[in-house]
Motif scaffolding. Structure first.
Motif, PDB file in Angstrom:
ATOM      1  N   PHE A 197       6.357  -7.214  -2.014  1.00  0.00           N
ATOM      2  CA  PHE A 197       7.660  -6.871  -1.444  1.00  0.00           C
ATOM      3  C   PHE A 197       7.623  -6.418   0.190  1.00  0.00           C
ATOM      4  CE2 PHE A 197       5.724  -2.957  -2.595  1.00  0.00           C
ATOM      5  CZ  PHE A 197       6.078  -2.220  -1.680  1.00  0.00           C
ATOM      6  N   GLY A 198       8.495  -6.770   0.942  1.00  0.00           N
ATOM      7  CA  GLY A 198       8.618  -6.505   2.050  1.00  0.00           C
ATOM      8  C   GLY A 198       9.180  -5.059   2.324  1.00  0.00           C
ATOM      9  N   GLY A 199       8.748  -4.478   3.396  1.00  0.00           N
ATOM     10  CA  GLY A 199       9.126  -3.145   3.922  1.00  0.00           C
ATOM     11  C   GLY A 199       8.579  -2.677   5.087  1.00  0.00           C
ATOM     12  N   THR A 200       9.183  -1.525   5.703  1.00  0.00           N
ATOM     13  CA  THR A 200       8.912  -1.026   6.681  1.00  0.00           C
ATOM     14  C   THR A 200       8.256   0.546   6.801  1.00  0.00           C
ATOM     15  OG1 THR A 200      10.725  -2.123   8.270  1.00  0.00           O
ATOM     16  CG2 THR A 200       9.717  -0.057   9.261  1.00  0.00           C
ATOM     17  N   VAL A 201       6.987   0.771   7.311  1.00  0.00           N
ATOM     18  CA  VAL A 201       6.523   1.845   7.312  1.00  0.00           C
ATOM     19  C   VAL A 201       7.253   3.015   8.152  1.00  0.00           C
ATOM     20  CG1 VAL A 201       4.453   3.231   8.158  1.00  0.00           C
ATOM     21  CG2 VAL A 201       4.197   1.051   7.190  1.00  0.00           C
ATOM     22  N   VAL A 202       7.851   4.232   7.473  1.00  0.00           N
ATOM     23  CA  VAL A 202       8.416   5.178   7.903  1.00  0.00           C
ATOM     24  C   VAL A 202       7.376   6.356   8.471  1.00  0.00           C
ATOM     25  CG1 VAL A 202      10.162   7.089   7.285  1.00  0.00           C
ATOM     26  CG2 VAL A 202      10.317   4.587   6.351  1.00  0.00           C
ATOM     27  N   ASP A 203       6.461   6.707   7.464  1.00  0.00           N
ATOM     28  CA  ASP A 203       5.728   7.791   7.823  1.00  0.00           C
ATOM     29  C   ASP A 203       4.376   7.533   7.309  1.00  0.00           C
ATOM     30  OD1 ASP A 203       4.621  10.347   8.257  1.00  0.00           O
ATOM     31  OD2 ASP A 203       6.333  11.417   7.608  1.00  0.00           O
ATOM     32  N   LEU A 204       3.320   7.581   8.168  1.00  0.00           N
ATOM     33  CA  LEU A 204       1.834   7.597   7.665  1.00  0.00           C
ATOM     34  C   LEU A 204       1.192   8.743   6.830  1.00  0.00           C
ATOM     35  CD1 LEU A 204       0.433   5.411  10.667  1.00  0.00           C
ATOM     36  CD2 LEU A 204       0.863   4.510   8.560  1.00  0.00           C
ATOM     37  N   ALA A 205       1.998   9.801   7.182  1.00  0.00           N
ATOM     38  CA  ALA A 205       1.427  10.973   6.710  1.00  0.00           C
ATOM     39  C   ALA A 205       2.574  11.799   6.310  1.00  0.00           C
ATOM     40  CB  ALA A 205       0.583  11.844   7.852  1.00  0.00           C
ATOM     41  N   PRO A 206       3.518  11.501   5.205  1.00  0.00           N
ATOM     42  CA  PRO A 206       4.177  12.157   4.647  1.00  0.00           C
ATOM     43  C   PRO A 206       3.885  13.487   3.801  1.00  0.00           C
ATOM     44  CG  PRO A 206       3.857  10.387   3.237  1.00  0.00           C
ATOM     45  CD  PRO A 206       3.124  10.291   4.393  1.00  0.00           C
ATOM     46  N   TYR A 256       5.803  -4.927   7.096  1.00  0.00           N
ATOM     47  CA  TYR A 256       4.987  -5.675   6.327  1.00  0.00           C
ATOM     48  C   TYR A 256       5.279  -6.294   5.078  1.00  0.00           C
ATOM     49  CZ  TYR A 256       1.842  -2.543   9.360  1.00  0.00           C
ATOM     50  OH  TYR A 256       1.179  -2.169  10.302  1.00  0.00           O
ATOM     51  N   THR A 257       4.411  -7.358   4.627  1.00  0.00           N
ATOM     52  CA  THR A 257       4.525  -7.770   3.378  1.00  0.00           C
ATOM     53  C   THR A 257       3.542  -6.968   2.516  1.00  0.00           C
ATOM     54  OG1 THR A 257       5.306  -9.924   3.977  1.00  0.00           O
ATOM     55  CG2 THR A 257       4.460  -9.674   1.641  1.00  0.00           C
ATOM     56  N   PHE A 258       3.801  -6.317   1.609  1.00  0.00           N
ATOM     57  CA  PHE A 258       2.882  -5.558   0.554  1.00  0.00           C
ATOM     58  C   PHE A 258       2.625  -6.007  -0.865  1.00  0.00           C
ATOM     59  CE2 PHE A 258       5.376  -2.289   3.341  1.00  0.00           C
ATOM     60  CZ  PHE A 258       4.319  -1.798   3.922  1.00  0.00           C
ATOM     61  N   ILE A 259       1.509  -5.988  -1.154  1.00  0.00           N
ATOM     62  CA  ILE A 259       1.165  -6.371  -2.547  1.00  0.00           C
ATOM     63  C   ILE A 259       0.640  -4.865  -3.294  1.00  0.00           C
ATOM     64  CG2 ILE A 259      -0.357  -7.744  -4.306  1.00  0.00           C
ATOM     65  CD1 ILE A 259      -0.066  -9.921  -2.390  1.00  0.00           C
ATOM     66  N   GLY A 260       1.158  -4.498  -4.550  1.00  0.00           N
ATOM     67  CA  GLY A 260       0.858  -3.433  -4.978  1.00  0.00           C
ATOM     68  C   GLY A 260       0.930  -3.505  -6.492  1.00  0.00           C
ATOM     69  N   ARG A 261       0.250  -2.451  -7.213  1.00  0.00           N
ATOM     70  CA  ARG A 261       0.597  -2.509  -8.770  1.00  0.00           C
ATOM     71  C   ARG A 261       1.431  -1.211  -9.104  1.00  0.00           C
ATOM     72  NH1 ARG A 261      -2.275  -4.752 -12.852  1.00  0.00           N
ATOM     73  NH2 ARG A 261      -4.040  -5.612 -11.596  1.00  0.00           N
ATOM     74  N   GLU A 262       2.012  -1.200 -10.066  1.00  0.00           N
ATOM     75  CA  GLU A 262       3.194  -0.141 -10.330  1.00  0.00           C
ATOM     76  C   GLU A 262       2.179   1.168 -10.580  1.00  0.00           C
ATOM     77  OE1 GLU A 262       4.885   2.352 -13.667  1.00  0.00           O
ATOM     78  OE2 GLU A 262       3.170   0.765 -13.892  1.00  0.00           O
ATOM     79  N   SER A 263       2.581   2.219 -10.081  1.00  0.00           N
ATOM     80  CA  SER A 263       2.226   3.360 -10.536  1.00  0.00           C
ATOM     81  C   SER A 263       3.262   4.431 -11.322  1.00  0.00           C
ATOM     82  CB  SER A 263       1.684   4.202  -9.291  1.00  0.00           C
ATOM     83  OG  SER A 263       1.409   5.577  -9.664  1.00  0.00           O
ATOM     84  N   TRP A 264       4.211   4.512 -10.640  1.00  0.00           N
ATOM     85  CA  TRP A 264       5.533   5.103 -11.527  1.00  0.00           C
ATOM     86  C   TRP A 264       6.788   4.530 -10.756  1.00  0.00           C
ATOM     87  CZ3 TRP A 264       9.839   7.896 -10.124  1.00  0.00           C
ATOM     88  CH2 TRP A 264      10.618   8.499 -11.332  1.00  0.00           C
TER      89      TRP A 264
END
Length: 573
Positions: free
Chosen positions: A480-489, A545-553
């Motif tokens: 999925f695509g997305g924009t980084v909001v906060d690197l240290a939430p 970015y375009t991210f690739i990830g595995r479902e966590s919750w």
């Protein structure tokens, strides 16, 4: 003065002829698609799945069915010398030149493809004077993209990954018996020196340096002391030079570019079946290998074996059998597990060295992080087990480093005393074998191309009794695509909830707040060292970015924070 069209086409083809296609035992999933369906899918590539095209133009095409026999033969030859399983199909298609691409089938499942334009292939042969290695080098370049998992890049190709594929090509051609000049022939003949500032591909000088670096690295790995001579390290692979002799072409010279002669055949070796090249070599010759020095600035290049022994002390037959087991595991389950018996950690800890080699040898596929590197450094008394971001999720509670350290304490004195490890070789490789057996039930396919599609599946399964193995959402991989909001939430924010107890490989995970292109709040979790593996460097706030990830919750309620374990990313263009 005649100007070569290829000088502006930027090197782009495989090296197959236009021989009639040979029917296969069964149609491939891609070939079975109708041309209209394939074109519809291809039209969506720019926003979802990508293609690494040599000239960087958008790749939209219909599938042309099974590739001609000589194309498949060439791929088989290249793959036999990589020591890795083939993870892509080869097809003829209406592309501008050639491309390593990922296409979706009717079930929206991705398939890796090398597509080529046969007319361009004929031009490559003519412009390089029938040089037999030019076509092979281009095919190896495209294969390198898939073997390393490069085709996740949004918008297609990017300079760093093109150079990686070039280096891989040079490395493979050395192993196949090409001279340095022959490995460079296609680049030096077909690629222009100057490219536009926004080009996705570097110019000739950079790309030639990368190919040469790959050839040099393969030469140094064998321990040769005369690599600067540029001469082949072995006889050419059977059929390479003969193929050129059977299909002579008349070359019209390209202005200003000389033609180096192709490597002359010297007692060609017998053809080698895919997956057996490394086994045969290990069973008959010294297994001593010189690993590259760790260097964060070095250009990565896909490694081609599963055991690296810098001492030449491991039992050859046991190692050969193990190589075959690891090859089969990579072919069947996608996971690559590499064991390094090293002389020098170059001032690093074993863990730091393992992360450096994970990147430089591109262990596993970059997009899903399914690699592991086991480091054993007896002279420094250190050992480490480094897991790629995908494997780390499965092996969170396994302490393979302690197992390897015990081997140093107990087995290494015996190996040194006899200058041979004998049966202790099998004991060393048990750690990798344990990982092999523990990673044979995970799925590495990117099943979902939008986060919203995965959430729909979550909603469909809500409230139902579904066994974990039957769920299509649990541990699913999504792009999925997305924009980084906060690197240290910070924890405690209900609008972007952070699980401060989230662990990866037994260590606290780094959290990154992302706003998806669909407007969803996402919390990514990752081992911070994962960022060192990415061609584009560390994540940056405000970048898309375009991210690739595995479902966590995940929650079917779009107002909730969605938790994803990050596997890889690439900055969107």
């Amino acid at each position: 003065m005649r100007v070569s069209l290829l000088a502006f086409a930027v090197l782009a083809a495989t090296g197959c002829g236009k021989t009639p296609a040979v029917e296969t035992a069964g149609p491939s999933p891609l070939a079975a698609n109708k041309a209209g369906d394939a074109n519809l899918v291809a039209a969506q590539i720019a926003d979802t799945l990508q293609a690494c095209s040599y000239d960087g133009r958008p790749v939209q095409f219909g599938m042309g069915g099974a590739a001609p026999r000589d194309c498949r033969d060439m791929i088989e030859q290249v793959m036999a010398f990589t020591g890795l399983p083939q993870n892509f199909e080869v097809t003829e298609a209406e592309v501008p030149n050639a491309a390593a691409a990922i296409l979706l089938d009717k079930q929206q499942l991705p398939h890796r493809v090398i597509a080529f334009n046969p007319q361009f292939i004929e031009l490559v042969r003519r412009e390089t004077g029938g040089n037999p290695w030019s076509a092979v080098s281009i095919m190896a370049h495209e294969a390198g993209h898939h073997l390393a998992g490069h085709t996740i890049q949004p918008g297609g190709s990017q300079p760093p990954i093109e150079l990686e594929a070039d280096k891989f090509s040079g490395f493979v051609l050395y192993k196949m018996g090409a001279s340095r000049d022959d490995a460079l022939k296609a680049i030096n003949t077909l690629v222009p020196e100057a490219v536009p500032g926004d080009s996705t591909h570097p110019g000739r000088r950079q790309r030639a340096a990368a190919v040469g670096d790959g050839w040099d690295s393969a030469c140094r790995q064998t321990g040769r002391g005369d690599c600067t001579a540029g001469t082949p390290g072995s006889a050419p692979a059977a059929g390479i030079v003969d193929a050129a002799a059977q299909s002579p072409v008349v070359r019209e010279p390209v202005s200003g570019i000389g033609s180096a002669p192709a490597t002359a055949p010297v007692a060609p070796t017998a053809p080698v079946a895919p997956g057996t090249a490394q086994v045969r070599a290990s069973a008959t010759a010294s297994s001593t290998v010189v690993l590259p020095a760790p260097d964060a600035r070095a250009l990565p290049s896909k490694g081609m074996q599963f055991v690296y022994d810098e001492y030449g002390i491991l039992d050859a037959q046991i190692t050969a059998t193990f190589e075959k087991q690891m090859f089969d595991h990579a072919k069947q389950h996608g996971v690559e597990i590499v064991t390094l018996l090293v002389k020098d950690l170059h001032g690093m800890t074993a863990e730091q060295y393992g992360w450096a080699m994970m990147r430089q040898l591109r262990v596993g596929k970059l997009d899903v992080g399914n690699g592991a590197v086991l480091v054993v450094a007896p002279d420094q008394g250190q050992a480490a087990a480094v897991m790629g971001p995908g494997v780390a999720l499965e092996m969170a509670f396994q302490d393979k480093a302690a197992q390897l350290k015990n081997w140093i304490d107990i087995a290494w004195p015996q190996c040194k005393r006899k200058n041979a490890c004998g049966g202790w070789t099998e004991t060393l490789l048990l750690a990798a074998d344990h990982i092999r057996r523990d990673t044979d039930d995970w799925e590495w396919t990117v099943h979902y191309q939008r986060l919203g599609d995965l959430l729909q599946q979550v909603a469909a399964e809500d409230g139902k009794r579904i066994a974990p193995q039957d769920s299509r959402a649990l541990h699913a991989i999504v792009r999925f695509g997305g924009t980084v909001v906060d690197l240290a939430p910070k924890p405690g924010n209900k609008a972007a909830w952070v699980d401060d107890g989230h662990m990866i490989a037994g260590k606290p995970a780094k959290a990154v707040h992302v706003r998806s292109d669909e407007g969803l709040t996402v919390m990514l979790y990752l081992d911070a060292r994962t960022e060192s593996l990415m061609p584009g460097g560390a994540l940056q706030a405000g970048k898309r970015y375009t991210f690739i990830g595995r479902e966590s919750w995940l929650s079917s309620d779009p107002k909730h924070t969605q938790a994803i374990n990050l596997l890889s990313y690439a900055q969107a263009q």
